[in-house]
Write a protein that holds these residues in place. Structure first.
Motif, PDB file in Angstrom:
ATOM      1  N   ARG A 231       0.840  -1.205   0.000  1.00 61.12           N
ATOM      2  CA  ARG A 231       0.000   0.000   0.000  1.00 61.12           C
ATOM      3  C   ARG A 231       0.871   1.250   0.000  1.00 61.12           C
ATOM      4  NH1 ARG A 231      -3.154  -0.096   5.366  1.00 61.12           N
ATOM      5  NH2 ARG A 231      -4.128   1.789   4.542  1.00 61.12           N
ATOM      6  N   VAL A 232       0.307   2.307  -0.556  1.00 59.89           N
ATOM      7  CA  VAL A 232       0.874   3.647  -0.413  1.00 59.89           C
ATOM      8  C   VAL A 232      -0.162   4.486   0.316  1.00 59.89           C
ATOM      9  CG1 VAL A 232       1.725   5.697  -1.587  1.00 59.89           C
ATOM     10  CG2 VAL A 232       2.228   3.444  -2.514  1.00 59.89           C
ATOM     11  N   VAL A 233       0.220   5.105   1.423  1.00 64.54           N
ATOM     12  CA  VAL A 233      -0.703   5.910   2.221  1.00 64.54           C
ATOM     13  C   VAL A 233      -0.158   7.316   2.357  1.00 64.54           C
ATOM     14  CG1 VAL A 233      -1.584   3.918   3.498  1.00 64.54           C
ATOM     15  CG2 VAL A 233       0.387   5.161   4.384  1.00 64.54           C
ATOM     16  N   ASN A 234      -1.056   8.261   2.565  1.00 56.89           N
ATOM     17  CA  ASN A 234      -0.670   9.665   2.733  1.00 56.89           C
ATOM     18  C   ASN A 234      -0.724  10.126   4.176  1.00 56.89           C
ATOM     19  OD1 ASN A 234      -2.527  10.058  -0.261  1.00 56.89           O
ATOM     20  ND2 ASN A 234      -0.306  10.043  -0.132  1.00 56.89           N
ATOM     21  N   VAL A 235      -1.191   9.264   5.082  1.00 51.16           N
ATOM     22  CA  VAL A 235      -1.252   9.599   6.510  1.00 51.16           C
ATOM     23  C   VAL A 235      -0.664   8.435   7.299  1.00 51.16           C
ATOM     24  CG1 VAL A 235      -3.276  11.071   6.229  1.00 51.16           C
ATOM     25  CG2 VAL A 235      -3.575   8.637   6.740  1.00 51.16           C
ATOM     26  N   PRO A 236      -0.120   8.689   8.499  1.00 53.17           N
ATOM     27  CA  PRO A 236       0.440   7.586   9.296  1.00 53.17           C
ATOM     28  C   PRO A 236      -0.620   6.548   9.645  1.00 53.17           C
ATOM     29  CG  PRO A 236       1.197   9.711  10.129  1.00 53.17           C
ATOM     30  CD  PRO A 236       0.126  10.006   9.121  1.00 53.17           C
ATOM     31  N   VAL A 237      -0.253   5.282   9.508  1.00 55.93           N
ATOM     32  CA  VAL A 237      -1.132   4.170   9.856  1.00 55.93           C
ATOM     33  C   VAL A 237      -0.374   3.228  10.786  1.00 55.93           C
ATOM     34  CG1 VAL A 237      -2.452   4.340   7.719  1.00 55.93           C
ATOM     35  CG2 VAL A 237      -0.442   2.850   7.815  1.00 55.93           C
ATOM     36  N   PHE A 238      -1.074   2.238  11.299  1.00 52.87           N
ATOM     37  CA  PHE A 238      -0.489   1.345  12.284  1.00 52.87           C
ATOM     38  C   PHE A 238       0.074   0.089  11.624  1.00 52.87           C
ATOM     39  CE2 PHE A 238      -3.136   4.096  14.734  1.00 52.87           C
ATOM     40  CZ  PHE A 238      -2.529   4.188  15.974  1.00 52.87           C
ATOM     41  N   ALA A 239       1.241  -0.346  12.122  1.00 52.67           N
ATOM     42  CA  ALA A 239       1.888  -1.561  11.651  1.00 52.67           C
ATOM     43  C   ALA A 239       1.202  -2.775  12.268  1.00 52.67           C
ATOM     44  CB  ALA A 239       3.371  -1.533  12.024  1.00 52.67           C
ATOM     45  N   PRO A 240       1.496  -3.978  11.792  1.00 50.77           N
ATOM     46  CA  PRO A 240       0.865  -5.173  12.364  1.00 50.77           C
ATOM     47  C   PRO A 240       1.071  -5.324  13.862  1.00 50.77           C
ATOM     48  CG  PRO A 240       1.925  -5.707  10.286  1.00 50.77           C
ATOM     49  CD  PRO A 240       2.300  -4.300  10.599  1.00 50.77           C
ATOM     50  N   ASP A 241       2.180  -4.814  14.404  1.00 48.71           N
ATOM     51  CA  ASP A 241       2.427  -4.947  15.842  1.00 48.71           C
ATOM     52  C   ASP A 241       1.798  -3.830  16.661  1.00 48.71           C
ATOM     53  OD1 ASP A 241       3.994  -2.808  15.149  1.00 48.71           O
ATOM     54  OD2 ASP A 241       5.864  -3.613  15.979  1.00 48.71           O
ATOM     55  N   GLY A 242       1.028  -2.938  16.016  1.00 48.67           N
ATOM     56  CA  GLY A 242       0.359  -1.860  16.736  1.00 48.67           C
ATOM     57  C   GLY A 242       1.161  -0.587  16.836  1.00 48.67           C
ATOM     58  N   THR A 243       2.317  -0.520  16.196  1.00 49.83           N
ATOM     59  CA  THR A 243       3.135   0.688  16.208  1.00 49.83           C
ATOM     60  C   THR A 243       2.633   1.666  15.154  1.00 49.83           C
ATOM     61  OG1 THR A 243       5.063  -0.612  16.876  1.00 49.83           O
ATOM     62  CG2 THR A 243       5.476   1.585  15.989  1.00 49.83           C
ATOM     63  N   LEU A 244       2.546   2.943  15.515  1.00 48.63           N
ATOM     64  CA  LEU A 244       2.137   3.974  14.555  1.00 48.63           C
ATOM     65  C   LEU A 244       3.343   4.353  13.707  1.00 48.63           C
ATOM     66  CD1 LEU A 244      -0.074   5.869  13.500  1.00 48.63           C
ATOM     67  CD2 LEU A 244       0.680   7.552  15.200  1.00 48.63           C
ATOM     68  N   MET A 245       3.233   4.170  12.405  1.00 41.61           N
ATOM     69  CA  MET A 245       4.331   4.465  11.482  1.00 41.61           C
ATOM     70  C   MET A 245       4.235   5.926  11.045  1.00 41.61           C
ATOM     71  SD  MET A 245       4.260   0.934   9.232  1.00 41.61           S
ATOM     72  CE  MET A 245       2.522   1.110   8.817  1.00 41.61           C
ATOM     73  N   THR A 246       5.151   6.746  11.525  1.00 44.09           N
ATOM     74  CA  THR A 246       5.093   8.189  11.274  1.00 44.09           C
ATOM     75  C   THR A 246       6.197   8.688  10.354  1.00 44.09           C
ATOM     76  OG1 THR A 246       6.390   8.590  13.289  1.00 44.09           O
ATOM     77  CG2 THR A 246       3.992   8.631  13.497  1.00 44.09           C
TER      78      THR A 246
END
Length: 681
Positions: A231-246
């Motif tokens: 995926r390509v996203v334009n806003v931070p989303v959460f990784a499978p382990d629950g970490t917010l990818m910023t």
């Protein structure tokens, strides 16, 4: 009979001599073995082959028949016969090359006069006289090293792609195919310079990306070294382990590329999520949704008003919060799903915006989602009802998934929907379809949000169980014209969404992080069949945020919007009235239920043709096996199961009373379906 004796080629004889040299401990000749290989290399022109062969031969520090034979091969490749004059010329070429190598070795030399480097990561120049295998290795290593520093080239299940900057993004495509030769030439030339040496003139010529380099990368080398992109996203989303990818860029743990808009700064999560944070986040999203007339009365009998009659601190009218709580909860789930998609294992259901009348605001509701995700309005698709609709739908789904769309939105549906292709797409973790304009199938991951909208639309049974309902009822026949602009608190809504986009994104982050910080406890109060992971994640987030109504309206939605289930119930009631528990054949039942021009037929409700007995018998038999065989229905005061009469050669059917062990009627259904024919959860 004369025996034909195969004569060894000059090259074979040379290889035999080299083998003998190796056995005689003459390692210098091992390098010269490259000469023959280079003379055969079809990717190089004759001059380059000769230059490279001389380069290797010049490094042999011995003399003898093998060297002489190799030099003859080089001369032959140049079209020179091995005369005394040509022998002198080529020995001069060899001597000049030996002196050149010796001088380079003594004075440091340059890359062209040395062996190909061992590591291609820092190899900015590739010389054409290097061996083909070395050039290919160096190019692949250089592409990998430069792309790893700032990943922009990726592999996907449908091919190779490169990221488009966010400034150029429209919702239809966030990356583009990297399949053309011109595209690869551009990417290669950005990373590597190719040069060709002329030994006789002592000059170098800079080249563009040669054909062998483009073919090598397109032919599979790139897929081996480029990272996988989902995926390509334009806003931070959460990784499978629950970490917010910023951090902007590629996140290998989730196979996601974050490409935020230039100049946008996202709020960091607090170290500890408190109830005040959760309340603030809930109210931020609630503010964006306050003008939408949510309802859970899918039959249109909504007793509660749209507005409560109260006002907020600013004097603005408040909606009736108790109205449509389940539908509102499902909207929250729809808004949050893209942020936690990597935490959900398997497929996600589609959301259906069920409107009482046109102009109720389905498109604006979708804008709330897409403005948060991308800052732009939702792209709208249409569903067609035609003979070729399944095939066309499959092609469109493939195109949208290849484009990496965050949201797939079908609006203004005005017919009863029954699509096996659509049902398969909703429950599949991956989608296989044909690329437009090509006879080539691709398999793609499904990570988008599916959404459908229409006015009181009915769905087949297999689609119903794949939908999460969102009902909107404005309590007026013409919402678009019956209400002035002043009725809405946020008008125009799109401007308000853009102005508060950062806050809305932060609110989504808070609600998800609250669930993560509490231990990611799954939702256990119910699940949507085939979507257990989605139910666990979305239900858990809403439960921990004290947002009520998750999945609470499914039963009411299924009762009212189940076109196929309702039609099945009508047919079975008619069968019960005609035959009770007596056996019947398909043709007998079809005749009895065909009706006439005045009364109509219940078979019309399920799309069966009653104009011809032969077609009726065939289609009715298929319909019974698919929709009624083995299922239980409540008819009158008792439950009956549809079954074939065993041992009857005439293929008779009957309604068999279903009883409990004590001999009394069962309370509900005896197995696979409920009293109106829906799949039991």
């Amino acid at each position: 009979m004369k025996r034909t004796v195969k004569t060894a080629s000059p090259e074979d004889e040379l290889f035999d001599k080299m083998d003998a040299a190796r056995q005689s401990h003459m390692p210098a000749l091992l390098v010269a073995a490259e000469c023959i290989e280079n003379l055969r290399d079809p990717e190089l022109n004759a001059a380059t082959r000769r230059e490279r062969a001389l380069y290797y031969l010049a490094q042999v520090d011995t003399k003898g028949a093998v060297v002489d034979d190799l030099l003859k091969q080089i001369a032959a490749a140049a079209g020179d016969h091995w005369t005394a004059r040509n022998e002198t010329k080529w020995r001069s070429h060899l001597l000049a090359k030996q002196r050149e190598i010796a001088a380079a070795s003594a004075g440091g030399g340059d890359a062209a006069d040395c062996e190909a480097p061992a590591d291609g990561a820092d190899c900015e120049v590739i010389y054409e006289h290097w061996p083909a295998s070395e050039r290919r290795r160096l190019l692949k290593e250089r592409i990998k090293a430069t792309n790893d520093k700032r990943p922009l080239l990726f592999s996907r299940t449908d091919g190779l792609v490169r990221i488009r900057p966010a400034v150029d993004v429209d919702l239809g495509r966030k990356f583009e195919d990297l399949a053309g030769r011109e595209q690869w030439a551009f990417e290669i030339n950005k990373r590597v310079t190719f040069k060709q040496r002329n030994l006789e003139k002592g000059t170098e010529k800079e080249l563009g990306a040669p054909e062998w380099a483009i073919t090598h990368m397109k032919g599979g080398a790139a897929a081996e070294v480029l990272p996988y992109l989902e995926r390509v996203v334009n806003v931070p989303v959460f990784a499978p382990d629950g970490t917010l990818m910023t951090a902007p860029g590629y996140h290998p743990a989730a196979h996601i590329y974050l490409d935020p808009p230039k100049g946008m700064t996202f709020r960091p999560l607090p170290d500890v999520i408190t109830e005040e944070h959760v309340r603030w986040a809930f109210l931020q999203l609630y503010e964006a949704l306050r003008d939408f007339p949510f309802s859970d009365a899918f039959d249109g009998d909504e007793p509660l008003p749209v507005r409560s009659g109260d006002a907020d601190a600013d004097g603005k009218p408040l909606p009736t919060y108790e109205r449509g709580q389940s539908s509102r909860a499902h909207v929250y789930a729809m808004l949050l799903q893209p942020f936690v998609r990597s935490m959900i294992v398997g497929p996600c259901p589609a959301y259906f915006i069920d409107k009482s009348a046109p102009g109720t605001g389905a498109g604006l509701l979708m804008d709330v989602l897409t403005y948060i995700l991308t800052g732009q309005s939702a792209p709208v698709q249409t569903l067609q009802k035609s003979a070729h609709s399944e095939e066309e739908f499959s092609k469109r789904v493939t195109a949208m998934l290849r484009g990496g769309s965050d949201v797939v939105f079908f609006d203004n549906i005005n017919f009863a929907v029954d699509s096996g292709t659509l049902a398969a797409a909703l429950t599949a973790g991956n989608w296989t379809g044909r690329i437009l304009g090509k006879s080539e199938d691709v398999t793609l991951p499904i990570r988008c949000v599916w959404t459908f909208a229409g006015n009181n639309v009915e769905f087949s049974r297999e689609l119903l169980r794949r939908l999460v309902p969102i009902r909107m009822d404005a309590a007026t026949p013409d919402p678009a014209n019956d209400r002035p602009m002043s009725f809405y608190v946020h008008y125009p809504l799109n401007e308000w969404l853009l102005a508060h986009r950062v806050e809305l994104i932060h609110a989504c982050h808070i609600l998800v992080a609250n669930w993560v910080h509490r231990g990611r406890v799954p939702y256990t109060d119910g699940a949507l069949q085939s979507f257990s992971s989605w139910s666990n994640v979305m239900g858990g987030i809403l439960r921990d945020a004290s947002i009520p109504g998750f999945l609470a309206s499914l039963a009411a939605f299924n009762d009212v919007r189940g076109e196929e289930a309702h039609g099945t119930e009508v047919v079975m009631e008619a069968v019960y009235r005609e035959f009770n528990i007596a056996p019947w054949t398909v043709l007998e039942c079809g005749r009895a239920l065909s009706g006439n021009a005045l009364t109509g037929s219940p078979l019309d409700d399920v799309g069966l043709d009653t104009s011809d007995e032969r077609r009726l018998a065939t289609s009715f038999g298929r319909w019974l096996r698919k929709n009624a065989d083995g299922r239980t229905f409540k008819l009158g005061e008792r439950h009956y199961k549809v079954a074939k009469v065993r041992g009857d050669t005439a293929s008779r059917w009957r309604l068999m009373p279903v009883q409990s062990a004590a001999g009394s009627p069962v309370d509900d259904n005896a197995g696979a379906v409920s009293d109106i024919g829906h799949p039991a959860n």
